[in-house]
Write a protein that holds these residues in place. Sequence first.
Motif, PDB file in Angstrom:
ATOM      1  N   ARG A 162       0.829  -1.212   0.000  1.00 50.31           N
ATOM      2  CA  ARG A 162       0.000   0.000   0.000  1.00 50.31           C
ATOM      3  C   ARG A 162       0.863   1.262   0.000  1.00 50.31           C
ATOM      4  NH1 ARG A 162      -2.980  -3.093   3.827  1.00 50.31           N
ATOM      5  NH2 ARG A 162      -2.198  -1.829   5.571  1.00 50.31           N
ATOM      6  N   VAL A 163       1.931   1.238   0.808  1.00 53.87           N
ATOM      7  CA  VAL A 163       2.814   2.411   0.881  1.00 53.87           C
ATOM      8  C   VAL A 163       3.485   2.671  -0.459  1.00 53.87           C
ATOM      9  CG1 VAL A 163       4.922   3.324   1.922  1.00 53.87           C
ATOM     10  CG2 VAL A 163       3.225   2.198   3.355  1.00 53.87           C
ATOM     11  N   ASN A 164       4.079   1.642  -1.039  1.00 50.50           N
ATOM     12  CA  ASN A 164       4.862   1.828  -2.270  1.00 50.50           C
ATOM     13  C   ASN A 164       3.982   2.125  -3.477  1.00 50.50           C
ATOM     14  OD1 ASN A 164       7.250   1.382  -0.882  1.00 50.50           O
ATOM     15  ND2 ASN A 164       7.198  -0.819  -1.221  1.00 50.50           N
ATOM     16  N   VAL A 165       2.794   1.539  -3.516  1.00 51.90           N
ATOM     17  CA  VAL A 165       1.878   1.867  -4.614  1.00 51.90           C
ATOM     18  C   VAL A 165       1.427   3.316  -4.513  1.00 51.90           C
ATOM     19  CG1 VAL A 165      -0.425   1.421  -5.547  1.00 51.90           C
ATOM     20  CG2 VAL A 165       1.099  -0.490  -5.043  1.00 51.90           C
ATOM     21  N   ALA A 166       1.081   3.757  -3.294  1.00 52.68           N
ATOM     22  CA  ALA A 166       0.679   5.156  -3.114  1.00 52.68           C
ATOM     23  C   ALA A 166       1.810   6.103  -3.495  1.00 52.68           C
ATOM     24  CB  ALA A 166       0.260   5.386  -1.664  1.00 52.68           C
TER      25      ALA A 166
END
Length: 514
Positions: A162-166
């Motif tokens: 979730r962090v890296n996609v955002a």
Amino acid sequence: MTAPLLQRASARPAAHHWRADRMRRAFFFASIEQYIVAIVGLASIAAVSRLLTAAEIGVAAIGIGVSTIAFAAKEFASADFLIQRRALDRSDINTAFTIAASASAAVSAILFGAAGLIEAAYAAPGIAVFLYVMCLAGLADAVSSPTQALLRREMAFSVLARVNVAAAVATAGTTILLADAGFGLISVAWGQAVGAATKAALSVAWAPMRLPIRPSLATWRAVLSFGGSKGAMTVIDRVYEALPQLVLGRTMSHAAVGIYNRSTVLSGIPDRFMMSAVFSFTFPALAARVREGGDLKSAYLKAFSYIAAVYCPALALVALIADPIVSFTLGEGWEPVVPLLRLLSVAAIFWVPMIITTPTLFALGANREAFLASLYGRGFGAVIIVGASFFSLTAMAASQFITLPFYAWISLRIARKRIGFAWGELALETLRNAAVLVSSLVLPCAFVLRSESGLGMMPLEAVLCGVLTVPGWLAGLWVCRHPLRKEVELMCVQMRNRGYEMRGISPLRAGARR
């Protein structure tokens, strides 16, 4: 005594299945993250290539290359130390954050001071401001990298995804919006800065208990000891990756830098989209074999075959349909990228041994050997690339046919001493994968030869070529008795059983009925 023994015996399989399920879940999220980030990145490349000129992209590539090399020095105090630490306490976390922040601040200060000199050296107005913004991205990374290392230690890949996609969406969105608004090459730097800030903010928000209580240098020796070989390798790799752009910026025009940059980016498409799925079942098995003291040689050769069977046909396909890939992805005006993309894609086939060899050496604790392989291979490659840059872009791309085989040979010689495989065994696996590669290309090549447009095919024809590789690839796996065939068979069985379950039919009953 019997009951406790039976309880422990029954608990072992349960624990094993729990760990296996956790591992599958972790790598599922890791793979999904890589795919989404790759798609977002490719969309960003397509949009930016239409909004910025080749010269602007070239100057941005030089700026990113300089900042990447500068901030690679942080790896000498890598936050990955937190992953390898057997017993972790608060002082380790405090030290990792303190050193990461100090290193980022020092590198940023040096880069900020040298920005004007770099702009004068490349005679490219705008690079100084570009580097100023990249310093902000480096400082934000000092917050996210230790937290992400802790999340990887805990295998919290769903949070990481979730962090890296955002962060990828923030980077791409900012870059595209600013480029469309006419900000030019600085839009790329602000995209990187906003993406890094997003990653830092979300890492802190979703892992608040992992923040340091106070600055500390209690375990600095352990941090620097871990980062020695890894940091040196990272610096060498980053210098080598950025070298073509930096050298071309001095020997050719900035537009030439942009063209070569886009060639290298597109040649990495198979790496972005194909390899994550292979890693999900290759590297966990290899790492487990190392920990258990099993037959590492067979695991290494099998992993090599898995990777080569997927990676090489994908690279060959990119070379075959390079023309529609460039026209669809980059748009008009990027035709010089096509021949370079073909050369780089075919040459990348020689990269296959390093994909598996370097992680294997690190798994064995052979950090020094991995560093020496990188030093010799990259050092020789740097000399060849610099020499080729004085001739043409084509010469630089073709030089990969010299540098990559040499690097592969050096790496395999070092790995052979540690793993113990015979050259004949590796040759047998290589021949088997070469047969799979040829088999996968038979139908696409026949289609190209019979097509009126030839290599200059339309996008739909390129998609058809991609589809035509599948039957030949599967035939090659079956005829050559490739080890990947079992994985394909297992996947087909699981998909079939899943189909039965969705229709309310028991797989066992369906099998008995047949």
